[in-house]
Design an enzyme around this catalytic site. Structure first.
Site, PDB file in Angstrom:
ATOM      1  N   ASP A 129       1.322  -1.242  -0.234  1.00  0.00           N
ATOM      2  CA  ASP A 129       0.274  -0.362  -0.232  1.00  0.00           C
ATOM      3  C   ASP A 129       0.576   1.095   0.187  1.00  0.00           C
ATOM      4  O   ASP A 129       1.668   1.718   1.000  1.00  0.00           O
ATOM      5  CB  ASP A 129      -0.747  -0.354   1.341  1.00  0.00           C
ATOM      6  CG  ASP A 129      -1.976   1.276   1.375  1.00  0.00           C
ATOM      7  OD1 ASP A 129      -1.456   2.239   0.945  1.00  0.00           O
ATOM      8  OD2 ASP A 129      -3.204   1.811   2.648  1.00  0.00           O
ATOM      9  N   VAL A 130       1.022   2.024  -1.159  1.00  0.00           N
ATOM     10  CA  VAL A 130       1.787   3.559  -1.012  1.00  0.00           C
ATOM     11  C   VAL A 130       1.738   3.961  -0.229  1.00  0.00           C
ATOM     12  O   VAL A 130       2.722   5.332   0.033  1.00  0.00           O
ATOM     13  CB  VAL A 130       1.459   3.806  -2.565  1.00  0.00           C
ATOM     14  CG1 VAL A 130       2.106   2.774  -3.430  1.00  0.00           C
ATOM     15  CG2 VAL A 130       0.503   4.058  -2.916  1.00  0.00           C
ATOM     16  N   TYR A 149      -9.283  14.961  -7.644  1.00  0.00           N
ATOM     17  CA  TYR A 149      -8.314  14.053  -8.440  1.00  0.00           C
ATOM     18  C   TYR A 149      -7.260  14.768  -9.880  1.00  0.00           C
ATOM     19  O   TYR A 149      -5.822  14.550  -9.160  1.00  0.00           O
ATOM     20  CB  TYR A 149      -8.752  13.097  -9.670  1.00  0.00           C
ATOM     21  CG  TYR A 149      -8.236  12.179 -10.209  1.00  0.00           C
ATOM     22  CD1 TYR A 149      -7.567  10.724 -10.469  1.00  0.00           C
ATOM     23  CD2 TYR A 149      -7.718  12.583 -11.992  1.00  0.00           C
ATOM     24  CE1 TYR A 149      -6.678  10.726 -10.549  1.00  0.00           C
ATOM     25  CE2 TYR A 149      -6.979  12.263 -12.295  1.00  0.00           C
ATOM     26  CZ  TYR A 149      -6.676  10.572 -12.236  1.00  0.00           C
ATOM     27  OH  TYR A 149      -5.665   9.933 -12.504  1.00  0.00           O
ATOM     28  N   LYS A 168      -2.677  14.803  -9.278  1.00  0.00           N
ATOM     29  CA  LYS A 168      -1.775  14.523  -9.631  1.00  0.00           C
ATOM     30  C   LYS A 168      -0.650  16.217 -10.439  1.00  0.00           C
ATOM     31  O   LYS A 168      -0.108  15.636 -10.379  1.00  0.00           O
ATOM     32  CB  LYS A 168      -2.820  14.252 -10.877  1.00  0.00           C
ATOM     33  CG  LYS A 168      -2.808  12.682 -11.445  1.00  0.00           C
ATOM     34  CD  LYS A 168      -2.413  12.121 -10.949  1.00  0.00           C
ATOM     35  CE  LYS A 168      -2.876  10.660 -10.671  1.00  0.00           C
ATOM     36  NZ  LYS A 168      -1.521   9.947 -10.789  1.00  0.00           N
TER      37      LYS A 168
END
Length: 252
Positions: free
Chosen positions: A51-52, A159, A163
């Site tokens: 799990d990053v 989102y 990013k």
């Protein structure tokens, strides 16, 4: 090492690295079974459930790579998430012919989930990789960003923000660590035919079916760009963000 390697772009990158003759490719994914399934098809693949968003787990995974192989030459960080609930709201608005209304419905949990995995996860991987690569004075890191940073899709603020943070952070780190022989670059894909895209509502997928541009990219096409950035052929690219959206729009 490739994160998000259990499917999509990550799996395509892992296969590409193996085909290029990597001594070992460590496939990391929150779905350990998927990572193992991809790794089994590689001559030098090793899978790890990761799990990053868990900083300690990321550090431990990279330390395990160093302990076993002595070095980490390449990291491709492809792990990330979208928000299916927000996509449904946008699709419903498109279908009914009204403007999307999403932001006021986003709760803290939805915001934090996207930020925790996309932005925090990228920081965890960048930090761990730099720690591993700096003593060797060499290394290549490729981060999968998104073209949504540039066109900021309506109804998708969390989102796009996550990013955008990924792009800015990667470029800041790139300028720092090139002095240590480490190159950091970003691929910013547009619509790509992955499992995530398959879960996109039909109304939104239809919106990308523009005959004037290339269709959805394949995972392998985006992987090829990542492999180029990781290679010596891209030695002079540092902090680059390569927009790979099939000509849907350009950005400066």
């Amino acid at each position: 090492m490739v994160t998000g390697a259990g499917s999509g772009m990550g799996a395509a990158v892992a296969r590409g690295l193996a085909a290029e003759g990597a001594r070992c490719v460590v496939l990391a994914d929150v779905d350990g079974d998927s990572a193992r399934a991809v790794a089994e098809g590689l001559p030098a693949g090793e899978a790890v459930a990761l799990d990053v968003a868990d900083a300690a787990a990321v550090d431990a995974a990279v330390e395990e790579v160093l302990g076993r192989y002595g070095r980490l030459d390449v990291l491709v960080h492809a792990a990330g998430v979208d928000d299916p609930a927000a996509k449904r709201l946008i699709a419903e608005a498109v279908t009914s012919g009204r403007p999307p209304e999403v932001t006021h419905l986003l709760d803290d949990a939805a915001w934090r989930r996207v930020m925790r995995i996309n932005l925090d996860g990228t920081f965890h991987l960048l930090r761990a990789a730099v720690r591993a690569m700096r003593p060797a004075g060499a290394g290549a890191i490729v981060v999968i960003g998104s073209s949504s940073v540039f066109d900021t899709p309506v109804g998708y603020p969390h989102y796009a923000a996550s990013k955008a943070g990924v792009h800015a952070m990667s470029q800041a780190v790139a300028k720092e660590v090139i002095a240590s022989g480490i190159r950091v670059n970003v691929v910013a894909p547009g619509p790509t035919d992955t499992g995530m895209a398959a879960r996109t509502p039909a109304a939104l997928r239809a919106g990308f079916a523009d005959p004037r541009v290339r269709p959805y990219a394949t995972a392998e096409e985006i992987a090829d760009i990542a492999l180029f950035l990781a290679s010596e052929a891209a030695a002079n690219l540092v902090g680059a963000v390569l927009l790979a959206n099939g000509g849907r729009f350009t950005a400066t």
